[in-house]
Enzyme design. Structure first.
Site, PDB file in Angstrom:
ATOM      1  N   HIS A   1       0.866  -1.176   0.000  1.00 59.93           N
ATOM      2  CA  HIS A   1       0.000   0.000   0.000  1.00 59.93           C
ATOM      3  C   HIS A   1       0.910   1.235   0.000  1.00 59.93           C
ATOM      4  O   HIS A   1       2.022   1.185   0.517  1.00 59.93           O
ATOM      5  CB  HIS A   1      -0.829  -0.054   1.288  1.00 59.93           C
ATOM      6  CG  HIS A   1      -1.934   0.947   1.383  1.00 59.93           C
ATOM      7  ND1 HIS A   1      -1.708   2.253   1.717  1.00 59.93           N
ATOM      8  CD2 HIS A   1      -3.277   0.816   1.214  1.00 59.93           C
ATOM      9  CE1 HIS A   1      -2.875   2.882   1.755  1.00 59.93           C
ATOM     10  NE2 HIS A   1      -3.835   2.044   1.448  1.00 59.93           N
TER      11      HIS A   1
ATOM     12  N   ASP B   1       3.171  -4.790   7.771  1.00 66.06           N
ATOM     13  CA  ASP B   1       1.957  -3.980   7.641  1.00 66.06           C
ATOM     14  C   ASP B   1       0.775  -4.932   7.816  1.00 66.06           C
ATOM     15  O   ASP B   1       0.481  -5.733   6.926  1.00 66.06           O
ATOM     16  CB  ASP B   1       1.936  -3.300   6.269  1.00 66.06           C
ATOM     17  CG  ASP B   1       0.624  -2.555   6.015  1.00 66.06           C
ATOM     18  OD1 ASP B   1      -0.241  -2.554   6.910  1.00 66.06           O
ATOM     19  OD2 ASP B   1       0.477  -1.984   4.926  1.00 66.06           O
TER      20      ASP B   1
ATOM     21  N   GLN C   1      -4.288  -5.235   6.516  1.00 67.09           N
ATOM     22  CA  GLN C   1      -5.189  -6.155   5.842  1.00 67.09           C
ATOM     23  C   GLN C   1      -5.134  -7.559   6.437  1.00 67.09           C
ATOM     24  O   GLN C   1      -6.012  -8.367   6.184  1.00 67.09           O
ATOM     25  CB  GLN C   1      -4.813  -6.187   4.348  1.00 67.09           C
ATOM     26  CG  GLN C   1      -5.934  -6.557   3.437  1.00 67.09           C
ATOM     27  CD  GLN C   1      -7.074  -5.562   3.557  1.00 67.09           C
ATOM     28  OE1 GLN C   1      -6.892  -4.371   3.375  1.00 67.09           O
ATOM     29  NE2 GLN C   1      -8.240  -6.049   3.902  1.00 67.09           N
TER      30      GLN C   1
ATOM     31  N   LYS D   1     -10.458  -1.411  10.058  1.00 72.35           N
ATOM     32  CA  LYS D   1     -10.606  -2.560   9.159  1.00 72.35           C
ATOM     33  C   LYS D   1     -10.922  -3.842   9.939  1.00 72.35           C
ATOM     34  O   LYS D   1     -11.127  -4.892   9.353  1.00 72.35           O
ATOM     35  CB  LYS D   1      -9.329  -2.758   8.340  1.00 72.35           C
ATOM     36  CG  LYS D   1      -9.105  -1.701   7.241  1.00 72.35           C
ATOM     37  CD  LYS D   1      -8.029  -2.188   6.296  1.00 72.35           C
ATOM     38  CE  LYS D   1      -7.308  -1.194   5.454  1.00 72.35           C
ATOM     39  NZ  LYS D   1      -7.861  -0.023   4.943  1.00 72.35           N
TER      40      LYS D   1
ATOM     41  N   CYS E   1      -4.689   2.476  -3.786  1.00 66.88           N
ATOM     42  CA  CYS E   1      -3.481   3.004  -3.119  1.00 66.88           C
ATOM     43  C   CYS E   1      -2.308   2.060  -3.320  1.00 66.88           C
ATOM     44  O   CYS E   1      -1.496   1.853  -2.410  1.00 66.88           O
ATOM     45  CB  CYS E   1      -3.708   3.253  -1.635  1.00 66.88           C
ATOM     46  SG  CYS E   1      -4.976   4.473  -1.317  1.00 66.88           S
TER      47      CYS E   1
END
Lengths: 412, 155
Positions: A118, A195, A198, A221, A361
């Site tokens: 991202h 990261d 997600q 999220k 993104c």
């Protein structure tokens, strides 16, 4: 897990049974338990946490620190102080880049990230590379989005001092080999920045098991509110890092020309914190734990399979990523010949179906996919499901996609 | 208007069978306009005579149906207009998608007025305005990347 019972916990889903929300990779919906946790904070003990010496402020501090403890447990952190509350994963990654990256990387060092990151896991490293003289390098996946062991090993050199990698790609849904990357970078004395924006909402993550030195994730999220997220950092690293932002409640002593900083985690939490947000995020973690990630993944895979196989069977539709639906983490990214993704999303909206369209993104990945997979546009449409989505919704979605070309003026 | 109807009645025709898509011989001005958020990319080419009348125009490139159809409808309007009239159309179109145009201004946009509902969809406004903004940059600011009226800072 009974998905129809689950949906009753989500007011927006219960109130809009016809609406198919398939943009969960952008933000999830929130159950009443999360909404109540936020409201409870403001209704019962609202005061500025950490500062006040009176009952309500003590109560606010208590809720805030209990939330930190809950988040530490949620991702397997050993110490509560290893959880820094931030606004979102983007801020968490910027904190690592500014505070760790600028102070520990040097000219000639290599920062390795994947081309499917991202933008929030690309731009901070571009900044660090520009400022320190380190070199930013990219790993490219195979056509199906998978990064193989050989590929990863061939990209890591003795100069690799930091690897940044999404646990799960927000475009392809593929799970990346973070554990192996951590082993490789640790052998160089470097750090692993994961990261989790997600990944954390969709699978059980244990920072020690995957070997992450830093893990960034957002509340919104994973059923939590917007505006709250967390950074996990290994204690020894956080202790040596300078503050990212400075101001109130992150100091010990302040004189006219100097200051000493507060202990962890407050050193990194300047200003009045989002305590109600933290309470909401902790309630979200508790909700996810109560369902269990096995049940969550099972439901996601059931729905994803219908979406994936349904789209695959339609002429003119291209589906990206792995052929194995269990490798999609609920994300199915696709295109339709002759139809720009923005038009796809706009006409699906008329059917009360929410999907994302555009570059997600992740422009470097779009460029890579356009060249490698000969995509017509540098953009895709993306359906992303969560455990509260149903098989019936997936079937209705597939039927709607079958009609998109007709709505956009093609014969079939 | 229901969006699928907007596509069916107007947008699809201009997107799939545009009147003005292609290249022309010896344009006066050429300019590339891009919309990075979705990859829309158009090359607008205009021909102006000695009285600054737009005598011909065309566009090329790729993008979503809204961006393509909007550029095609724009050329329908401005071919035969003076530079000032073309810029006035652009001003009215921009007002329309910002929800600040008068009913008369919207009506004057002819078919392009059908894109009025785009004003409620911020994500699509950039698509609809790409051709118009590119035209403004050419006629108002004198930007050009080729053609016989290349902008080269005072020569």
């Amino acid at each position: 897990m009974d998905v129809n019972l689950i949906r009753r916990d989500f007011p927006i889903l219960a109130d809009n049974p016809e609406y198919i929300y398939f943009d969960n990779a952008a933000t999830s919906q929130r159950p009443v338990q999360v909404l109540e946790a936020i409201e409870n904070f403001y209704r019962t003990t609202n005061a500025n946490p950490l500062r006040g010496l009176y009952e309500w402020s003590v109560g606010a501090t208590d809720i805030y620190e209990k939330s930190r403890h809950a988040m530490a447990g949620f991702i397997g952190a050993e110490h509560d102080e290893e959880i820094i509350f931030v606004r979102n994963a983007t801020e968490a990654l910027n904190l690592v880049a500014y505070s760790y990256g600028l102070n520990n990387l040097h000219e000639g060092d290599e920062i390795l990230i994947t081309v499917m990151e991202h933008h929030s896991d690309i731009l901070p490293w571009q900044m660090v590379a520009r400022s320190t003289g380190a070199v930013l390098k990219y790993i490219e996946p195979e056509d199906d989005g998978i990064i193989t062991e050989e590929n990863l090993k061939s990209c890591v050199t003795e100069k690799t001092k930091l690897i940044g990698m999404a646990l799960v790609s927000n475009v392809l849904g593929v799970k990346n080999p973070v554990k192996l990357a951590a082993e490789l970078v640790h052998a160089n004395g470097g750090v692993m920045v994961a990261d989790g924006a997600q990944g954390v909402p969709h699978m059980k993550v244990d920072v020690k098991e995957i070997g992450a030195d830093f893990l960034a994730f957002s509340g919104h999220k994973m059923l939590g509110p917007m505006g709250i997220g967390a950074l996990y950092g290994r204690m020894e690293l956080l202790e040596k890092m300078p503050p990212f932002l400075s101001g109130g409640e992150m100091i010990e002593y302040v004189k006219r020309d100097s200051a000493t900083y507060a202990e962890l985690p407050h050193k990194f939490e300047a200003g009045t914190v989002n305590a109600a947000g933290a309470a909401g995020m902790a309630a979200a973690a508790e909700y996810l734990n109560s369902i269990g990630f096995d049940a969550i993944e099972e439901q996601e895979n059931k729905v994803t399979k219908i979406v994936y196989e349904g789209l695959k069977s339609i002429p003119y539709v291209h589906v990206y990523g792995s052929d194995d639906v269990t490798k999609h983490s609920g994300i199915v990214t696709f295109n339709i010949d002759g139809c720009h993704p923005h038009d796809i999303s706009t006409v699906l909206d008329d059917e009360h179906i929410a999907v994302r369209a555009g570059h997600h993104c992740a422009q470097p990945l779009m460029e890579f996919m356009q060249e490698r997979l000969k995509m017509e546009f540098r953009a895709t449409a993306r359906a992303s499901v969560y455990f509260y989505n149903t098989e019936e919704e997936a079937e209705r979605f597939v039927e709607a996609v079958k009609k998109v070309r007709g709505w956009l003026g093609y014969g079939a | 208007m229901e969006l699928k109807n907007l596509y069916r009645e107007i947008v699809n025709e201009h997107n799939l069978h545009p009147t003005h898509k292609g290249d022309m011989e010896s344009p006066s001005m050429i300019l590339n306009g891009v919309n990075p958020s979705c990859g829309d990319d158009i090359y607008l080419q205009l021909k102006l005579d000695e009285n600054d009348i737009v005598t011909d125009g065309c566009f090329n490139g790729s993008g979503c149906a809204i961006s393509q159809a909007s550029a095609d409808m724009m050329l329908d309007l401005i071919i035969g207009s003076s530079k000032e009239e073309a810029l006035a159309y652009a001003e009215r179109f921009m007002n329309m998608v910002r929800s600040t145009a008068t009913p008369e201004e919207i009506e004057s946009l002819d078919e392009a007025a059908s894109l009025e509902d785009i004003s409620h969809m911020p994500a699509r406004v950039k698509c609809a305005t790409l051709g118009w903004k590119t035209m403004q940059r050419m006629l108002r600011d004198g930007e050009s990347e080729g053609g016989s009226r290349q902008s080269c800072g005072g020569c």
